[in-house]
Scaffold this motif. Structure first.
Motif, PDB file in Angstrom:
ATOM      1  N   ASP A 225      -5.581   8.073   4.257  1.00  0.00           N
ATOM      2  CA  ASP A 225      -4.606   8.818   3.467  1.00  0.00           C
ATOM      3  C   ASP A 225      -3.632   7.870   2.761  1.00  0.00           C
ATOM      4  N   LEU A 226      -3.401   6.697   3.338  1.00  0.00           N
ATOM      5  CA  LEU A 226      -2.449   5.747   2.745  1.00  0.00           C
ATOM      6  C   LEU A 226      -3.058   4.952   1.601  1.00  0.00           C
ATOM      7  N   ASP A 227      -4.273   4.440   1.808  1.00  0.00           N
ATOM      8  CA  ASP A 227      -4.835   3.507   0.831  1.00  0.00           C
ATOM      9  C   ASP A 227      -6.317   3.276   1.147  1.00  0.00           C
ATOM     10  N   VAL A 228      -6.967   2.533   0.256  1.00  0.00           N
ATOM     11  CA  VAL A 228      -8.349   2.125   0.498  1.00  0.00           C
ATOM     12  C   VAL A 228      -8.334   0.701   1.060  1.00  0.00           C
ATOM     13  N   PHE A 229      -9.002   0.504   2.175  1.00  0.00           N
ATOM     14  CA  PHE A 229      -9.097  -0.818   2.793  1.00  0.00           C
ATOM     15  C   PHE A 229     -10.497  -1.367   2.528  1.00  0.00           C
TER      16      PHE A 229
ATOM     17  N   TYR B 281       6.867  -0.510   7.428  1.00  0.00           N
ATOM     18  CA  TYR B 281       6.343   0.753   6.887  1.00  0.00           C
ATOM     19  C   TYR B 281       7.491   1.731   6.708  1.00  0.00           C
TER      20      TYR B 281
ATOM     21  N   ARG C  76       5.039   7.252   1.220  1.00  0.00           N
ATOM     22  CA  ARG C  76       4.734   6.348   2.331  1.00  0.00           C
ATOM     23  C   ARG C  76       4.448   4.982   1.750  1.00  0.00           C
TER      24      ARG C  76
ATOM     25  N   ARG D  97       0.887  -1.166   0.000  1.00  0.00           N
ATOM     26  CA  ARG D  97       0.000   0.000   0.000  1.00  0.00           C
ATOM     27  C   ARG D  97       0.925   1.216   0.000  1.00  0.00           C
ATOM     28  N   VAL D  98       0.834   1.990  -1.070  1.00  0.00           N
ATOM     29  CA  VAL D  98       1.802   3.072  -1.259  1.00  0.00           C
ATOM     30  C   VAL D  98       1.071   4.378  -1.502  1.00  0.00           C
ATOM     31  N   ARG D  99       1.577   5.430  -0.884  1.00  0.00           N
ATOM     32  CA  ARG D  99       0.986   6.754  -1.062  1.00  0.00           C
ATOM     33  C   ARG D  99       2.029   7.685  -1.681  1.00  0.00           C
TER      34      ARG D  99
ATOM     35  N   VAL E 213       0.706   5.698  10.452  1.00  0.00           N
ATOM     36  CA  VAL E 213       0.856   4.846   9.265  1.00  0.00           C
ATOM     37  C   VAL E 213      -0.288   5.075   8.279  1.00  0.00           C
ATOM     38  N   HIS E 214      -1.537   5.004   8.734  1.00  0.00           N
ATOM     39  CA  HIS E 214      -2.639   5.134   7.743  1.00  0.00           C
ATOM     40  C   HIS E 214      -2.893   6.591   7.365  1.00  0.00           C
ATOM     41  N   GLY E 215      -2.386   7.525   8.166  1.00  0.00           N
ATOM     42  CA  GLY E 215      -2.436   8.934   7.777  1.00  0.00           C
ATOM     43  C   GLY E 215      -3.780   9.610   7.984  1.00  0.00           C
TER      44      GLY E 215
ATOM     45  N   LYS F 195     -10.199   9.054   5.840  1.00  0.00           N
ATOM     46  CA  LYS F 195     -10.767  10.112   4.993  1.00  0.00           C
ATOM     47  C   LYS F 195     -12.244   9.900   4.719  1.00  0.00           C
TER      48      LYS F 195
END
Lengths: 107, 424
Positions: free
Chosen positions: B268-272, A73, A22, A6-8, B251-253, B256
């Motif tokens: 903010d990091l990804d869609v879960f 991470y 990230r 999972r990359v931002r 980590v997940h930021g 949102k």
């Protein structure tokens, strides 16, 4: 259980902008030093290296060791001077390479 | 209040008011009235202790929205198939028959502090001399972007026990191997600090028992750390290796948006993605406390640490999750302990009973896997303007299986005991 990156990374940036990257990989990072309930050592299985390249030029890389927790991470910065493609790669002890690509446009 | 205790003040007021308003023959029969809003471990306990220990000298009315009460405590064990829904659901019959408590099933809509009356949703009013607010929590749905009361019908919070708990159980039982569960865990303060993590353990227990190997449980937390974290983390690795992935905001930021229908939580990091979303938003004191005007800016009720009395109204006591109880967590054990302090003070206000110095206690048990119980707890006293922990204890990582089993069995014994204390 699959190991999924999972990359931002932003989709766009200004020329010269410093962006935050990230990157998270779901991975058990089994150290090889734990025992299961019957006392047998659980074999080591970790991601032993991580690399990030931009248009195939190295940006960041590091080795990972057994003491690192599950689901490693990373958070780091990169200066963007032109459009291009980031490529992220995690190398597992078993040889599997988990990859993720992300294109960024310089507006 | 200096020179004149609250008890004498109340008695003088009561005496002058009744001698003006009532003929002499009625005065002798008039009893002080205590109204309790909320029939959980705080409210039901205070109702019982005031009624029982005043031996009929105080008229006690208990107002609760439902006929029966399903305990939020041990509801995770229902999710994990360790308890049935009936096991955690209790009625008020004994409180009525044994102690003469008047039970009103209905919703308390408003409080008039001037007139000292509670108005119910049906328009009827109930007068009080002392009011106890034990309304528990309200869910702040929109504290999680995209979440709402409607969305909770698809993605349950199940943080108030009842139909939401049953909905969550149905959804948990419908998860198939390879499908994921996503929990959003709330910021502090909230009801039952170890609760989300015990719940994660029970989710994992159910999936593991079905032999699932491909499902994951993602926890997207508003906090950087949580109650008994070392114990839960160790337990998850031991019992459910690789199944639980917990991420804090670093980590997940940040969460949102939640899309209940799509089964996604975007950070903010990804869609879960999850076949089951369990969204536990921020909370505040139950609405009646807000209506009564006793809450602070954060939505909780400040109390006097010696008595559980509201800091803004001497005639109102506030118990349990709704209160700002210093070092005490929002738990059933806390509410039950606070109720006994309040009951003593209410009896001292209204009769010639004596008030004793406040002492409180709490323990929060959590089950990680079958016979793997852990606990955290403390004794508390009024100190420096708050309820302060004076002696604390917590289970340790690496404890042997016998001790963990004993801890679990202790929790089962505690449940039987507290239910008897509250409803029996």
């Amino acid at each position: 259980m699959s190991s999924r990156p999972r990359v931002r990374v932003p989709d766009t940036a200004k020329a010269g902008e410093i962006i935050l990257i990230r990157a998270l990989l779901s991975h058990p990072m089994e150290s090889g030093q734990r025992r299961d309930s019957s006392g047998t050592i659980i074999p080591r299985k970790i991601v032993n290296s991580f690399t990030c390249t931009f248009n195939r030029e190295p940006v960041f890389s590091c080795d990972l060791e057994p003491a690192i927790s599950a689901n490693p991470y990373f958070e780091f910065h990169a200066k963007i001077v032109k459009s291009g493609e980031f490529e992220f790669a995690w190398t597992d002890d078993d040889g599997t390479i988990y990859t993720h690509k992300h294109t960024i446009e310089v507006a | 209040m200096s020179g004149l205790t609250r008890r004498h003040f109340g008695l003088l007021l009561g005496a002058s008011a009744s001698s003006l308003a009532l003929p002499t023959y009625l005065r002798a029969q008039e009893k002080p009235r205590v109204v309790v809003i909320g029939g959980g471990p705080g409210g039901a306990t205070v109702a019982k202790y005031v009624a029982r220990d005043s031996a009929g000298a105080i008229d006690v009315t208990l107002i609760n929205e439902t006929e029966t009460f399903t305990t939020c405590f041990f509801s995770n064990l229902y999710l994990g198939d360790f308890q049935s829904f009936d096991d955690i659901t209790h009625d008020y019959d004994k409180l009525v028959s044994n102690y003469g408590i008047k039970k009103i099933t209905g919703r308390a809509a408003s409080v008039d502090r001037e007139a000292k009356t509670v108005t119910l949703a049906d328009g009827s009013t109930v007068p009080y001399d002392r009011l106890v607010l034990a309304p528990g929590i309200d869910i702040i749905y929109d504290s999680v972007p995209g979440y709402s009361q409607e969305a909770a019908q698809i993605a349950p919070h199940a943080w108030k026990a009842g139909p939401q708990t049953q909905l969550l159980k149905e959804k948990l039982d419908a998860v198939e191997d390879g499908q994921n569960i996503v929990m959003v865990a709330p910021p502090n303060p909230f009801r039952c600090p170890p609760g989300p993590y015990e719940r994660i353990s029970m989710f994992a227990h159910v999936l593991k028992k079905k032999g699932f190997t491909r499902s994951k449980i993602f926890v997207l937390d508003y906090k950087e750390s949580f109650s008994k974290q070392a114990l839960f983390t160790e337990g998850w690795e031991a019992h459910y290796p690789g199944m639980v992935e917990w991420y804090g905001p670093d980590v997940h930021g940040g969460v949102k948006s939640v899309d209940a229908a799509a089964g996604t939580v975007e950070t903010d990091l990804d869609v879960f993605e999850g076949a089951l979303l369990n969204i536990i938003p921020s909370q505040r004191a139950g609405a009646i406390a807000v209506d009564a005007g006793v809450t602070n800016e954060a939505g909780w009720v400040p109390i006097d640490e010696n008595s559980m009395r509201s800091k803004v109204d001497d005639s109102i006591f506030v118990l349990g999750d709704a209160s700002v109880a210093g070092d005490m967590p929002k738990s059933a054990f806390s509410a039950n302990s606070q109720a006994k302090v309040a009951a003593i003070n209410i009896r001292a206000d209204l009769t010639d009973a004596r008030a004793f110095p406040a002492r409180y206690s709490n323990t929060c048990w959590s089950l990680i896997e079958t016979n793997d119980g852990v606990k955290v707890g403390a004794q508390y006293e009024p100190k420096d303007g708050k309820i302060a922990a004076v002696e604390t204890f917590i289970s340790q990582p690496g404890e042997d299986a016998d001790l963990r089993k004993a801890t679990y069995e202790e929790s089962v014994g505690w449940y039987a005991g507290i239910v008897e204390d509250v409803f029996g």
